[in-house]
Design a protein around this motif. Structure first.
Motif, PDB file in Angstrom:
ATOM      1  N   PHE A  28      27.057  -1.291 -12.153  1.00 34.23           N
ATOM      2  CA  PHE A  28      26.618  -2.630 -11.849  1.00 34.23           C
ATOM      3  C   PHE A  28      25.232  -2.540 -11.216  1.00 34.23           C
ATOM      4  CE2 PHE A  28      31.274  -2.661 -11.688  1.00 34.23           C
ATOM      5  CZ  PHE A  28      31.549  -3.665 -12.600  1.00 34.23           C
ATOM      6  N   ASN A  47      18.006 -12.280 -15.075  1.00 33.40           N
ATOM      7  CA  ASN A  47      17.475 -13.588 -14.683  1.00 33.40           C
ATOM      8  C   ASN A  47      16.488 -13.425 -13.536  1.00 33.40           C
ATOM      9  OD1 ASN A  47      17.132 -16.355 -14.657  1.00 33.40           O
ATOM     10  ND2 ASN A  47      18.933 -16.769 -13.411  1.00 33.40           N
ATOM     11  N   ASP A  94      19.527 -12.218 -22.343  1.00 33.92           N
ATOM     12  CA  ASP A  94      20.775 -11.458 -22.460  1.00 33.92           C
ATOM     13  C   ASP A  94      20.385 -10.004 -22.673  1.00 33.92           C
ATOM     14  OD1 ASP A  94      22.181 -13.781 -22.241  1.00 33.92           O
ATOM     15  OD2 ASP A  94      22.760 -13.902 -24.357  1.00 33.92           O
ATOM     16  N   CYS A 107      21.830 -10.163 -12.477  1.00 29.78           N
ATOM     17  CA  CYS A 107      22.666 -10.320 -13.672  1.00 29.78           C
ATOM     18  C   CYS A 107      23.326 -11.692 -13.598  1.00 29.78           C
ATOM     19  CB  CYS A 107      23.724  -9.230 -13.722  1.00 29.78           C
ATOM     20  SG  CYS A 107      24.869  -9.407 -15.108  1.00 29.78           S
ATOM     21  N   ASP A 108      23.215 -12.474 -14.665  1.00 26.21           N
ATOM     22  CA  ASP A 108      23.840 -13.801 -14.667  1.00 26.21           C
ATOM     23  C   ASP A 108      24.909 -13.923 -15.754  1.00 26.21           C
ATOM     24  OD1 ASP A 108      22.212 -13.924 -16.857  1.00 26.21           O
ATOM     25  OD2 ASP A 108      21.153 -15.755 -16.256  1.00 26.21           O
ATOM     26  N   ILE A 109      25.428 -12.777 -16.159  1.00 29.36           N
ATOM     27  CA  ILE A 109      26.598 -12.780 -17.052  1.00 29.36           C
ATOM     28  C   ILE A 109      27.675 -11.943 -16.377  1.00 29.36           C
ATOM     29  CG2 ILE A 109      27.493 -12.018 -19.299  1.00 29.36           C
ATOM     30  CD1 ILE A 109      24.858 -12.885 -20.506  1.00 29.36           C
ATOM     31  N   TYR A 110      28.774 -12.601 -16.044  1.00 31.54           N
ATOM     32  CA  TYR A 110      29.816 -11.947 -15.244  1.00 31.54           C
ATOM     33  C   TYR A 110      30.329 -10.701 -15.957  1.00 31.54           C
ATOM     34  CZ  TYR A 110      33.319 -11.737 -11.612  1.00 31.54           C
ATOM     35  OH  TYR A 110      34.077 -11.358 -10.534  1.00 31.54           O
ATOM     36  N   CYS A 111      30.180  -9.558 -15.286  1.00 33.02           N
ATOM     37  CA  CYS A 111      30.416  -8.288 -15.978  1.00 33.02           C
ATOM     38  C   CYS A 111      31.489  -7.427 -15.315  1.00 33.02           C
ATOM     39  CB  CYS A 111      29.096  -7.523 -16.090  1.00 33.02           C
ATOM     40  SG  CYS A 111      28.275  -7.284 -14.504  1.00 33.02           S
ATOM     41  N   GLY A 112      32.142  -7.923 -14.275  1.00 37.70           N
ATOM     42  CA  GLY A 112      33.220  -7.139 -13.658  1.00 37.70           C
ATOM     43  C   GLY A 112      33.147  -7.169 -12.143  1.00 37.70           C
ATOM     44  N   SER A 113      33.931  -6.271 -11.545  1.00 38.86           N
ATOM     45  CA  SER A 113      34.161  -6.340 -10.101  1.00 38.86           C
ATOM     46  C   SER A 113      32.901  -6.132  -9.257  1.00 38.86           C
ATOM     47  CB  SER A 113      35.224  -5.323  -9.705  1.00 38.86           C
ATOM     48  OG  SER A 113      34.858  -4.047 -10.197  1.00 38.86           O
ATOM     49  N   HIS A 132      29.836  -7.232 -10.229  1.00 33.56           N
ATOM     50  CA  HIS A 132      28.812  -8.128 -10.780  1.00 33.56           C
ATOM     51  C   HIS A 132      27.872  -8.687  -9.711  1.00 33.56           C
ATOM     52  CE1 HIS A 132      26.980 -11.545 -12.805  1.00 33.56           C
ATOM     53  NE2 HIS A 132      27.491 -12.330 -11.879  1.00 33.56           N
ATOM     54  N   GLU A 133      28.452  -9.065  -8.580  1.00 36.24           N
ATOM     55  CA  GLU A 133      27.651  -9.723  -7.547  1.00 36.24           C
ATOM     56  C   GLU A 133      26.640  -8.796  -6.878  1.00 36.24           C
ATOM     57  OE1 GLU A 133      31.196 -11.067  -6.122  1.00 36.24           O
ATOM     58  OE2 GLU A 133      30.998 -13.090  -6.917  1.00 36.24           O
ATOM     59  N   ASP A 134      26.813  -7.496  -7.058  1.00 37.47           N
ATOM     60  CA  ASP A 134      25.849  -6.555  -6.479  1.00 37.47           C
ATOM     61  C   ASP A 134      24.739  -6.202  -7.465  1.00 37.47           C
ATOM     62  OD1 ASP A 134      27.504  -6.397  -4.227  1.00 37.47           O
ATOM     63  OD2 ASP A 134      28.746  -4.870  -5.198  1.00 37.47           O
ATOM     64  N   SER A 185      21.680  -6.574  -8.908  1.00 38.17           N
ATOM     65  CA  SER A 185      20.396  -7.262  -8.802  1.00 38.17           C
ATOM     66  C   SER A 185      19.298  -6.236  -8.558  1.00 38.17           C
ATOM     67  CB  SER A 185      20.434  -8.289  -7.674  1.00 38.17           C
ATOM     68  OG  SER A 185      20.599  -7.648  -6.429  1.00 38.17           O
ATOM     69  N   THR A 233      38.353 -10.927  -7.857  1.00 38.22           N
ATOM     70  CA  THR A 233      38.287 -10.353  -9.207  1.00 38.22           C
ATOM     71  C   THR A 233      38.916  -8.968  -9.298  1.00 38.22           C
ATOM     72  OG1 THR A 233      36.819 -10.153 -11.106  1.00 38.22           O
ATOM     73  CG2 THR A 233      36.076  -9.119  -9.070  1.00 38.22           C
ATOM     74  N   ASP A 280      39.385  -5.881 -12.634  1.00 36.10           N
ATOM     75  CA  ASP A 280      39.193  -5.584 -14.048  1.00 36.10           C
ATOM     76  C   ASP A 280      40.535  -5.373 -14.764  1.00 36.10           C
ATOM     77  OD1 ASP A 280      36.501  -5.701 -13.469  1.00 36.10           O
ATOM     78  OD2 ASP A 280      36.251  -3.533 -13.264  1.00 36.10           O
ATOM     79  N   LEU A 301      36.452 -12.795 -16.785  1.00 38.02           N
ATOM     80  CA  LEU A 301      36.658 -11.549 -17.529  1.00 38.02           C
ATOM     81  C   LEU A 301      37.656 -11.705 -18.678  1.00 38.02           C
ATOM     82  CD1 LEU A 301      36.591  -8.865 -14.665  1.00 38.02           C
ATOM     83  CD2 LEU A 301      34.761  -9.487 -16.247  1.00 38.02           C
ATOM     84  N   PRO A 341      31.565 -16.225 -19.193  1.00 39.86           N
ATOM     85  CA  PRO A 341      30.893 -15.227 -18.337  1.00 39.86           C
ATOM     86  C   PRO A 341      29.444 -15.592 -18.020  1.00 39.86           C
ATOM     87  CG  PRO A 341      31.896 -14.182 -20.263  1.00 39.86           C
ATOM     88  CD  PRO A 341      32.129 -15.643 -20.414  1.00 39.86           C
ATOM     89  N   ALA A 342      28.830 -16.412 -18.849  1.00 43.15           N
ATOM     90  CA  ALA A 342      27.454 -16.831 -18.585  1.00 43.15           C
ATOM     91  C   ALA A 342      27.405 -18.029 -17.634  1.00 43.15           C
ATOM     92  CB  ALA A 342      26.744 -17.163 -19.891  1.00 43.15           C
ATOM     93  N   ASP A 358      22.545 -16.300  -8.616  1.00 43.64           N
ATOM     94  CA  ASP A 358      23.452 -16.888  -9.594  1.00 43.64           C
ATOM     95  C   ASP A 358      24.189 -18.110  -9.014  1.00 43.64           C
ATOM     96  OD1 ASP A 358      24.271 -16.944 -12.203  1.00 43.64           O
ATOM     97  OD2 ASP A 358      25.929 -15.543 -11.952  1.00 43.64           O
ATOM     98  N   LYS A 367      19.807  -9.364  -0.113  1.00 40.65           N
ATOM     99  CA  LYS A 367      20.881  -9.305  -1.106  1.00 40.65           C
ATOM    100  C   LYS A 367      22.021 -10.221  -0.717  1.00 40.65           C
ATOM    101  CE  LYS A 367      20.679  -5.313  -4.008  1.00 40.65           C
ATOM    102  NZ  LYS A 367      21.584  -4.886  -5.068  1.00 40.65           N
ATOM    103  N   ARG A 368      22.532 -10.933  -1.704  1.00 47.39           N
ATOM    104  CA  ARG A 368      23.707 -11.771  -1.463  1.00 47.39           C
ATOM    105  C   ARG A 368      24.839 -10.891  -0.940  1.00 47.39           C
ATOM    106  NH1 ARG A 368      25.553 -13.802  -7.053  1.00 47.39           N
ATOM    107  NH2 ARG A 368      25.157 -11.622  -7.369  1.00 47.39           N
TER     108      ARG A 368
END
Ligand SMILES: [Cu+2]
Ligand SMILES: [Fe+2]
Lengths: 121, 300
Positions: free
Chosen positions: A41, A70, A79, A102-108, A110-112, A114, B93, B95, B130, B163-164, B204, B261-262
């Protein structure tokens, strides 16, 4: 999407539109090329330094699933897929540190996911 | 009739609730003949970002207990809400699809303890992005829907299962069609997970096609949006439309752009549950006004 990129590129060549004026900056090859890879990520490199007023072309590709790129401060997004290269171009018009994420949710994690664009004088 | 009067209202505020009033201050339901249709005022509770299954002692050492305490806090309200809404990120979340289902079930087990029996669920990206909302729908049904309560039309928008973070063309068309049947001054409440406007896209905190939803809602004079996702209280206007973000019931997040960072805000042992909470929303229909009482997990 690929067709659109090529088309924009052709338009740029035919009509002589400068890099920073093409629609959303997609498809131009003018400017300093920076390759950026995305994987779960993180981006590599996580920090990019560019110069204000100098056109930049980002070449984005993923090493695993689909991600996003983004950079809202410059209206740039794409994308990011594996097996193909997404190109975005823009000319930074302000200095500072700007977050891209990243603005496409990609897993656990995702929020990190950047990074930072540093624009210097 | 179950309406909250001024006295009850002060009582609620006395519980440590912060009141935020939202509304336009003009009457609705005025008919051409000058008569108005009488509707009861009511209140409902918003829970958000409960992140059931989250694990991290430095962030929330009472990850198993916080939601239970919030349920108990709602149950102890003197005036029970007409209903409770959960604006997404019910679970944290994972996986693993099996674990996702277990968390959704575990979450439901806890909130089934609410005295208020009418409950509406929305998905957040943690629940649904997901698997495009598959596990969520198995347990809670539709991702986007509407319901009506005492003259207010509630519209639930799903900006989390893609997801977007898009609402998507199909849902936007559905929204437009639904709105065609409304009067320009009908009271409308939109419930959704992510902000429909660009709050802080760097983190986001936006919905990429949210502007299309706002555009569709613009002709309506009386629209209020309640959402979650950002784990903190936030109030914003797009034109005459008010957007109110709710706190989380697992961990607060830093204010937009306040840190590089968030990131979640660490637990403060001197002020446990700080930054967490839920809200009680008073709907004063005749005055077209909502009063938001931010309530803590535990009485301070
Ligand atoms: Cu969220
Ligand atoms: Fe959340």
């Amino acid at each position: 999407m690929k067709r659109l990129i090529i088309l924009t590129l052709l338009m740029g060549l035919v009509f002589g539109i400068p890099a920073h004026q093409t629609a959303f900056g997609v498809g131009s090859t003018k400017g300093k090329v920076i390759r950026l890879t995305a994987k779960k990520f993180a981006y590599s490199p996580a920090e990019i330094t560019v110069k204000k007023g100098e056109p930049v072309v980002l070449e984005l590709t993923s090493k695993d699933s689909k991600h996003g790129f983004n950079l809202p401060d410059f209206g740039v997004r794409a994308d990011v897929k594996s097996g193909s290269v997404s190109r975005v171009s823009f000319t930074p018009d302000k200095v500072g540190r700007f977050t891209f994420a990243c603005d496409i949710y990609c897993g656990s994690g995702h929020e990190d996911m950047s990074g930072t664009l540093v624009v210097t004088e | 009739m179950k309406s909250i009067d001024r006295r009850d209202f002060m009582k609620l505020a006395g519980l440590g609730g912060v009141v935020f009033a939202s509304g336009l201050g003009f009457p609705v339901f005025g008919s051409k003949e000058g008569k108005s249709i009488v509707q009861d005022d009511f209140h409902f509770v918003q829970f958000s970002d409960t992140h059931w299954g989250f694990n991290g002692a430095a962030i929330n050492p009472d990850a198993q207990g916080t939601l239970k305490k919030a349920v108990a806090a709602v149950n102890s309200l003197e005036e029970q809400p007409d209903f409770v809404v959960f604006t997404g990120d019910l679970t944290h979340t994972t996986d693993d699809p099996k674990m996702r289902r277990e968390r959704l079930k575990g979450f439901q087990d806890v909130v089934s303890g609410l005295r208020a029996k009418t409950v509406y669920f929305m998905a957040g990206e943690h629940d649904a992005a997901l698997d495009k909302g598959e596990a969520f729908q198995e347990r809670f049904g539709k991702l986007n829907y509407t319901f009506d309560h005492k003259g207010v039309h509630f519209i639930v928008l799903d900006n989390a299962s893609d997801p977007a973070g898009l609402l998507g063309e199909t849902q936007l068309k559905w929204l437009q069609d639904n709105l065609k049947k409304r009067h320009a001054n009908a009271p409308i409440v939109v419930l959704t997970h992510r902000p429909l406007f660009d709050l802080y896209p760097q983190w986001d905190w936006a919905t990429r096609d949210g502007a299309s939803a706002i555009k569709a809602l613009m002709p309506f004079q009386n629209v209020t949006v309640f959402y979650g996702h950002i784990h903190q209280e936030h109030h914003h206007m797009t034109g005459h439309i008010a957007h109110h973000a709710a706190k989380s019931l697992m961990f607060p997040l830093a204010a937009p752009g306040a840190v590089p960072k968030r990131a979640p805000i660490a637990w403060d042992t001197n002020a446990p549950y700080q930054g967490l909470g839920f809200r009680d929303i008073e709907a004063y229909i005749k005055k077209s006004r909502y009063e938001i009482h931010e309530l803590p997990v535990v009485k301070g």
